[in-house]
Design an enzyme around this catalytic site. Structure first.
Site, PDB file in Angstrom:
ATOM      1  N   HIS A  86      44.722  49.189  38.714  1.00  0.00           N
ATOM      2  CA  HIS A  86      44.021  49.184  37.423  1.00  0.00           C
ATOM      3  C   HIS A  86      44.289  50.414  36.542  1.00  0.00           C
ATOM      4  O   HIS A  86      43.369  51.164  36.206  1.00  0.00           O
ATOM      5  CB  HIS A  86      42.524  48.947  37.572  1.00  0.00           C
ATOM      6  CG  HIS A  86      41.822  49.600  38.713  1.00  0.00           C
ATOM      7  ND1 HIS A  86      42.088  50.878  39.112  1.00  0.00           N
ATOM      8  CD2 HIS A  86      40.844  49.149  39.536  1.00  0.00           C
ATOM      9  CE1 HIS A  86      41.293  51.176  40.133  1.00  0.00           C
ATOM     10  NE2 HIS A  86      40.548  50.142  40.406  1.00  0.00           N
TER      11      HIS A  86
ATOM     12  N   HIS B 247      28.861  41.553  41.161  1.00  0.00           N
ATOM     13  CA  HIS B 247      27.539  42.107  41.495  1.00  0.00           C
ATOM     14  C   HIS B 247      26.532  41.133  40.905  1.00  0.00           C
ATOM     15  O   HIS B 247      26.857  40.421  39.952  1.00  0.00           O
ATOM     16  CB  HIS B 247      27.332  43.479  40.842  1.00  0.00           C
ATOM     17  CG  HIS B 247      28.293  44.531  41.319  1.00  0.00           C
ATOM     18  ND1 HIS B 247      28.191  45.139  42.541  1.00  0.00           N
ATOM     19  CD2 HIS B 247      29.383  45.075  40.722  1.00  0.00           C
ATOM     20  CE1 HIS B 247      29.172  46.020  42.690  1.00  0.00           C
ATOM     21  NE2 HIS B 247      29.921  45.992  41.599  1.00  0.00           N
TER      22      HIS B 247
ATOM     23  N   HIS C 241      43.088  53.852  44.047  1.00  0.00           N
ATOM     24  CA  HIS C 241      42.167  53.968  42.918  1.00  0.00           C
ATOM     25  C   HIS C 241      42.358  55.386  42.401  1.00  0.00           C
ATOM     26  O   HIS C 241      42.127  56.344  43.124  1.00  0.00           O
ATOM     27  CB  HIS C 241      40.729  53.757  43.385  1.00  0.00           C
ATOM     28  CG  HIS C 241      39.737  53.788  42.275  1.00  0.00           C
ATOM     29  ND1 HIS C 241      39.032  52.683  41.884  1.00  0.00           N
ATOM     30  CD2 HIS C 241      39.356  54.795  41.436  1.00  0.00           C
ATOM     31  CE1 HIS C 241      38.244  53.000  40.858  1.00  0.00           C
ATOM     32  NE2 HIS C 241      38.419  54.283  40.572  1.00  0.00           N
TER      33      HIS C 241
ATOM     34  N   HIS D 140      37.590  41.826  45.380  1.00  0.00           N
ATOM     35  CA  HIS D 140      36.482  42.267  46.239  1.00  0.00           C
ATOM     36  C   HIS D 140      35.611  41.050  46.514  1.00  0.00           C
ATOM     37  O   HIS D 140      34.783  40.686  45.681  1.00  0.00           O
ATOM     38  CB  HIS D 140      35.647  43.343  45.536  1.00  0.00           C
ATOM     39  CG  HIS D 140      36.406  44.579  45.156  1.00  0.00           C
ATOM     40  ND1 HIS D 140      36.366  45.723  45.914  1.00  0.00           N
ATOM     41  CD2 HIS D 140      37.227  44.854  44.107  1.00  0.00           C
ATOM     42  CE1 HIS D 140      37.124  46.665  45.343  1.00  0.00           C
ATOM     43  NE2 HIS D 140      37.664  46.154  44.237  1.00  0.00           N
TER      44      HIS D 140
ATOM     45  N   ASP E 135      40.879  42.883  39.956  1.00  0.00           N
ATOM     46  CA  ASP E 135      39.786  43.731  40.437  1.00  0.00           C
ATOM     47  C   ASP E 135      38.476  42.937  40.399  1.00  0.00           C
ATOM     48  O   ASP E 135      37.418  43.476  40.044  1.00  0.00           O
ATOM     49  CB  ASP E 135      39.671  45.020  39.612  1.00  0.00           C
ATOM     50  CG  ASP E 135      38.787  46.064  40.289  1.00  0.00           C
ATOM     51  OD1 ASP E 135      38.452  45.880  41.471  1.00  0.00           O
ATOM     52  OD2 ASP E 135      38.442  47.062  39.634  1.00  0.00           O
TER      53      ASP E 135
HETATM   54  O1  DOR Z   1      34.480  48.643  38.915  1.00  0.00           O
HETATM   55  C1  DOR Z   1      34.792  48.670  40.087  1.00  0.00           C
HETATM   56  N1  DOR Z   1      34.160  47.909  40.995  1.00  0.00           N
HETATM   57  N2  DOR Z   1      35.767  49.483  40.465  1.00  0.00           N
HETATM   58  C2  DOR Z   1      36.053  49.688  41.749  1.00  0.00           C
HETATM   59  O2  DOR Z   1      36.898  50.480  42.024  1.00  0.00           O
HETATM   60  C3  DOR Z   1      35.292  48.992  42.808  1.00  0.00           C
HETATM   61  C4  DOR Z   1      34.679  47.777  42.305  1.00  0.00           C
HETATM   62  C5  DOR Z   1      33.615  47.236  43.225  1.00  0.00           C
HETATM   63  O3  DOR Z   1      33.881  47.106  44.420  1.00  0.00           O
HETATM   64  O4  DOR Z   1      32.544  46.864  42.733  1.00  0.00           O
HETATM   65 ZN    ZN Z   2      38.938  47.291  42.985  1.00  0.00          ZN
END
Ligand code: DOR
Ligand code: ZN
Length: 453
Positions: A245, A322, A187, A72, A318
């Protein structure tokens, strides 16, 4: 004359004295790179008169360029968390040569138009090769049906919502996508179970939910129920289904059984679930809040064992950055996800050192199988005529993760303070040395990888 010749033809790169790990074999040898392709893979010493820039690797390991099919990178729209330049640079430092990026951005990548716009961003900013998933919604089937899948790895379906509100919950829509004949990645967590669990937990704790309850809310049962349902539909429609995952040994068994009826059902584990479990909540709190949630230490051991026994097809990250400020919120406000891509290969190499994986299994699960499952053209293997995507690691060096050497835009990692007993030495993307020994060639850009239809 010779000078002129060399001037006209870009110089070849020759990697000598390497241990080459590829397709179940390991041998001492050399690789000649010409432009963007592998020209020759040779055994033993390099003693030809071919001229080029020689890098004596002194026994270091060459792996096929690592392909991470689950990242991501947060563009467009979420660039306060990460962007294609910052995260692809971290990927290059981690030995990753290709990434497949997820659609839960702003706007979501749920149409051919938004996919095109995102592709321009990746093209301009990514140091490594890339491909971008299309995201399914309850209403975009007709648009996604029309897409040209020669540049698209597949369709991502959130069967169970996570960060980004992309839940697909209409039964007939799921059936439509599963019978389209394209690669589906999912997912897999059951939304109703999660919802009921959350309501019960809120009743007990109010809004101040302790972080360890995350694994009770996003429970094993939620994962197992959803995966059972998904493989049943995939068997019915003969779907190419990659389950992302996978976090419980039970799901691995369900998938192993389902494979007997539909060999195109495959399983991914991510480094997060191989490294962390519920015992880490005390030390790391919401930093290890991600979806699916960490499970018990026994579950983690079960995943490691399944991986050793080749019941898992791919290892990815994954990678989901953030900001630290966002993560440090209380449970309900802290977004799920952890950054991971800079150290995923080193983490896998640590598992090799601990006896859970062989080097050939790392090549298989982090390069060969991603290329095979997604039918990536001419990558994923060290073969003459294939693209020169190569990852070179040193197993005799160590490095400790700290704030100074983290390259993510968000500036943190759950591995801070952790020492890995290996180092990524060099990352070659399309024949270009993008990273070597701490330095980047920041002018290089990756390309959209292609897929066989
Ligand atoms: O922990 C996660 N973060 N799981 C996800 O499916 C999406 C991802 C995110 O985009 O932050
Ligand atoms: Zn993901």
């Amino acid at each position: 004359m010779l000078f002129l010749f060399q001037y006209i033809h870009p110089m070849k790169i020759i990697l000598t004295n390497a241990t080459i790990v590829n397709e179940g074999k390991q041998f001492t040898g050399y690789i000649i790179i010409n432009n963007d392709k592998i020209e020759k893979v040779g055994k033993g010493e390099f003693n030809s008169s071919i001229s080029g820039k020689i890098y004596d690797l002194n026994g270091k390991i060459i792996l096929p360029g690592i392909i991470d099919i689950h990242v991501h990178f947060r563009e467009p729209g979420l660039t306060h968390k990460a962007d294609f330049y910052s995260e692809s640079r971290a990927a290059a430092a981690g030995g990753i040569t290709t990434v497949f990026d997820m659609p839960n951005v702003k706007p979501q990548t749920t149409s051919i138009q938004t996919w095109k716009e995102k592709k321009q961003i990746a093209k301009q900013k990514s140091l490594v090769n890339f491909a971008l998933y299309l995201g399914a919604t309850n209403s975009n089937f007709d648009d996604l049906k029309k897409a040209d899948y020669s540049l698209i790895p597949g369709i991502k379906i959130f069967m169970g919502s996570s960060t980004g509100n992309m839940l697909v919950d209409k039964k007939e829509v799921i059936s439509n996508f599963f019978s389209l004949g394209k690669q589906i990645v999912i997912h897999s967590e059951d939304e109703n179970i999660i919802k009921t669990n959350l309501e019960n937990v809120i009743r007990k704790f109010g809004e101040e939910i302790p972080i360890y309850m995350h694994s009770n809310i996003r429970s094993k049962e939620a994962c197992i129920t959803s995966t059972k349902k998904a493989v049943d539909i995939a068997i019915k429609h003969n779907t190419k289904l990659h389950i992302l995952h996978v976090s419980t040994p039970e799901e691995i068994e369900i998938i192993a059984k389902a494979k007997k009826q539909n060999p195109n059902i495959t399983a991914e584990v991510v480094i997060n679930h191989l490294y962390f479990d519920t015992s880490d909540y005390e030390r790391l709190g919401t930093l290890v809040k991600f979806n699916p949630a960490v499970k018990s230490p026994e579950d983690r051991q079960g995943l490691l064992k399944a991986m050793s026994h080749d019941k898992i097809d791919t290892i990815a990250t994954d990678h989901a950055p953030h900001t630290l400020a966002e993560k440090q919120n209380s449970y309900l406000k802290s977004p799920s996800g952890v950054p991971m891509i800079q150290h995923s290969l080193q983490a896998a190499l640590e598992l090799y050192k601990k006896g859970y994986l062989t080097l050939n299994q790392i090549a298989e699960k982090m390069a060969h199988n991603p290329a095979k499952i997604f039918k990536i053209k001419n990558r994923g293997f060290i073969r003459e005529g294939y693209y020169a995507d190569l990852t070179i690691v040193d197993l005799n060096e160590s490095m400790t993760v700290n704030k100074e050497n983290i390259l993510y835009k968000c500036g943190w990692s759950p591995f801070e303070g952790h020492t890995f007993h290996s180092k990524v030495y060099m990352t070659i993307v399309n024949g270009n040395i993008v990273y070597r020994n701490g330095k980047f060639n920041k002018t290089q850009r990756g390309i959209n990888v292609e897929f066989e239809q």
